[in-house]
Enzyme design. Sequence first.
Site, PDB file in Angstrom:
ATOM      1  N   ASN A   1       0.862  -1.176   0.000  1.00 24.30           N
ATOM      2  CA  ASN A   1       0.000   0.000   0.000  1.00 24.30           C
ATOM      3  C   ASN A   1       0.904   1.233   0.000  1.00 24.30           C
ATOM      4  O   ASN A   1       1.509   1.558   1.004  1.00 24.30           O
ATOM      5  CB  ASN A   1      -0.892  -0.033   1.252  1.00 24.30           C
ATOM      6  CG  ASN A   1      -1.715   1.227   1.416  1.00 24.30           C
ATOM      7  OD1 ASN A   1      -1.796   2.054   0.507  1.00 24.30           O
ATOM      8  ND2 ASN A   1      -2.330   1.384   2.583  1.00 24.30           N
ATOM      9  N   TRP A   2       0.972   1.882  -1.149  1.00 29.64           N
ATOM     10  CA  TRP A   2       1.909   3.011  -1.292  1.00 29.64           C
ATOM     11  C   TRP A   2       1.329   4.320  -0.765  1.00 29.64           C
ATOM     12  O   TRP A   2       1.988   5.359  -0.813  1.00 29.64           O
ATOM     13  CB  TRP A   2       2.356   3.149  -2.762  1.00 29.64           C
ATOM     14  CG  TRP A   2       3.150   1.976  -3.255  1.00 29.64           C
ATOM     15  CD1 TRP A   2       3.575   0.891  -2.514  1.00 29.64           C
ATOM     16  CD2 TRP A   2       3.641   1.752  -4.578  1.00 29.64           C
ATOM     17  NE1 TRP A   2       4.282   0.017  -3.312  1.00 29.64           N
ATOM     18  CE2 TRP A   2       4.336   0.524  -4.577  1.00 29.64           C
ATOM     19  CE3 TRP A   2       3.555   2.463  -5.773  1.00 29.64           C
ATOM     20  CZ2 TRP A   2       4.949  -0.002  -5.726  1.00 29.64           C
ATOM     21  CZ3 TRP A   2       4.161   1.942  -6.931  1.00 29.64           C
ATOM     22  CH2 TRP A   2       4.855   0.725  -6.890  1.00 29.64           C
ATOM     23  N   LYS A   3       0.088   4.286  -0.304  1.00 28.62           N
ATOM     24  CA  LYS A   3      -0.551   5.481   0.277  1.00 28.62           C
ATOM     25  C   LYS A   3      -0.358   6.699  -0.646  1.00 28.62           C
ATOM     26  O   LYS A   3      -0.380   6.540  -1.855  1.00 28.62           O
ATOM     27  CB  LYS A   3      -0.014   5.712   1.695  1.00 28.62           C
ATOM     28  CG  LYS A   3      -0.177   4.452   2.555  1.00 28.62           C
ATOM     29  CD  LYS A   3      -0.008   4.659   4.027  1.00 28.62           C
ATOM     30  CE  LYS A   3      -0.229   3.340   4.746  1.00 28.62           C
ATOM     31  NZ  LYS A   3      -0.170   3.455   6.202  1.00 28.62           N
TER      32      LYS A   3
ATOM     33  N   GLU B   1      -5.793  -4.960  10.414  1.00 25.35           N
ATOM     34  CA  GLU B   1      -4.761  -3.954  10.649  1.00 25.35           C
ATOM     35  C   GLU B   1      -5.061  -3.211  11.947  1.00 25.35           C
ATOM     36  O   GLU B   1      -5.844  -2.252  11.950  1.00 25.35           O
ATOM     37  CB  GLU B   1      -4.737  -2.943   9.496  1.00 25.35           C
ATOM     38  CG  GLU B   1      -4.426  -3.559   8.156  1.00 25.35           C
ATOM     39  CD  GLU B   1      -3.807  -2.535   7.209  1.00 25.35           C
ATOM     40  OE1 GLU B   1      -2.689  -2.759   6.764  1.00 25.35           O
ATOM     41  OE2 GLU B   1      -4.445  -1.498   6.952  1.00 25.35           O
TER      42      GLU B   1
ATOM     43  N   HIS C   1      -9.689   1.250   4.647  1.00 19.22           N
ATOM     44  CA  HIS C   1      -8.425   1.399   5.379  1.00 19.22           C
ATOM     45  C   HIS C   1      -8.648   2.326   6.570  1.00 19.22           C
ATOM     46  O   HIS C   1      -9.429   3.280   6.474  1.00 19.22           O
ATOM     47  CB  HIS C   1      -7.353   1.966   4.442  1.00 19.22           C
ATOM     48  CG  HIS C   1      -5.996   1.951   5.063  1.00 19.22           C
ATOM     49  ND1 HIS C   1      -5.596   2.910   5.966  1.00 19.22           N
ATOM     50  CD2 HIS C   1      -4.960   1.084   4.937  1.00 19.22           C
ATOM     51  CE1 HIS C   1      -4.355   2.630   6.360  1.00 19.22           C
ATOM     52  NE2 HIS C   1      -3.952   1.525   5.748  1.00 19.22           N
TER      53      HIS C   1
ATOM     54  N   GLY D   1       2.751  -1.160   4.339  1.00 14.65           N
ATOM     55  CA  GLY D   1       2.797   0.258   4.012  1.00 14.65           C
ATOM     56  C   GLY D   1       4.234   0.711   3.809  1.00 14.65           C
ATOM     57  O   GLY D   1       4.825   0.519   2.747  1.00 14.65           O
ATOM     58  N   GLY D   2       4.818   1.291   4.844  1.00 14.48           N
ATOM     59  CA  GLY D   2       6.157   1.882   4.763  1.00 14.48           C
ATOM     60  C   GLY D   2       7.202   1.018   4.076  1.00 14.48           C
ATOM     61  O   GLY D   2       7.945   1.504   3.207  1.00 14.48           O
TER      62      GLY D   2
HETATM   63  P1  PGA Z   1       2.631   0.233   7.729  1.00  9.84           P
HETATM   64  O1  PGA Z   1       1.193   0.475   7.046  1.00  9.84           O
HETATM   65  O2  PGA Z   1       3.179  -1.043   7.157  1.00  9.84           O
HETATM   66  O3  PGA Z   1       3.445   1.445   7.321  1.00  9.84           O
HETATM   67  O4  PGA Z   1       2.390   0.138   9.193  1.00  9.84           O
HETATM   68  C1  PGA Z   1       0.298  -0.576   6.835  1.00  9.84           C
HETATM   69  C2  PGA Z   1      -0.979  -0.088   6.208  1.00  9.84           C
HETATM   70  O5  PGA Z   1      -1.425   1.031   6.530  1.00  9.84           O
HETATM   71  O6  PGA Z   1      -1.581  -0.784   5.365  1.00  9.84           O
END
Ligand code: PGA
Length: 255
Positions: free
Chosen positions: A11-13, A170, A98, A237-238
């Site tokens: 998930n590249w946000k 999550e 999300h 995410g990150g």
């Molecule tokens: P994160 O994010 O791996 O940076 O904690 C996960 C997500 O929001 O899907």
Amino acid sequence: MSLRRPLIAGNWKMYKTASEAALLAREIRQGVEEALRERDVVLAPPFTSLRAVAEAVRGSGIGLAAQNMHHEVEGAFTGEISPVMLKDAGCSHVILGHSERRQLFGETDEGVARKAQAAFAHGLTPIVCVGETLTERESSRTMEVVERQTERALRGLTADQVAALVLAYEPVWAIGTGKVATPAQAQEVHAFIRRLLDRSHGEPAAAALRILYGGSVKPDNIASLMAQADIDGALVGGASLKADSFLQIVHYPKA
Ligand code: PGA
């Protein structure tokens, strides 16, 4: 270890322009060819990078997800994107509900349910996110919250749709914080969700459904999470923003 085919989603946000996204997608493509024989990989760039990433991964077997959508096909909904538009841009999946959308943009369980039905109606696989906040966990309301979110979001879906769907557990307190749930904490919630769906949609659907864990997944914790019976993959995410760390996660060693 789960019996279902593992799925690792990035998930590249709100990161990466179209050209940056295409570059990262190409690097990931080069590194996952072998892994795709036994694992699924899905990338979720921002809307404006979908087409560039679709081109970068074309023919590779890598899935493409949007991070949200509107449930209507078209209409006077300024700033929104429809399922038909996502299909046209090359999407196979769409992330729905999300916690950032729930907390910052007022997304509701009912909205997620409408979107999940619309996704299926247009040939997109929803990745539906659920999870409790820190306050909810500390007041022992984790299961109650996850049950409510799951039941409401999946209301109206058939057993076949539940079998095909992807859920992501999550915990909000673990997202972007570096605080990962322990494998035992995650497994407890994943098993709980599967039991819920066994009751509501039957054993075959519950057994087929993939449940991803998300929240500070990194190369050094993925293997212990994936060793759990009901953890079928990760929403990252990150650590999905760099090819190196994402590829290490995709290639986690089997327990
Ligand atoms: P994160 O994010 O791996 O940076 O904690 C996960 C997500 O929001 O899907």
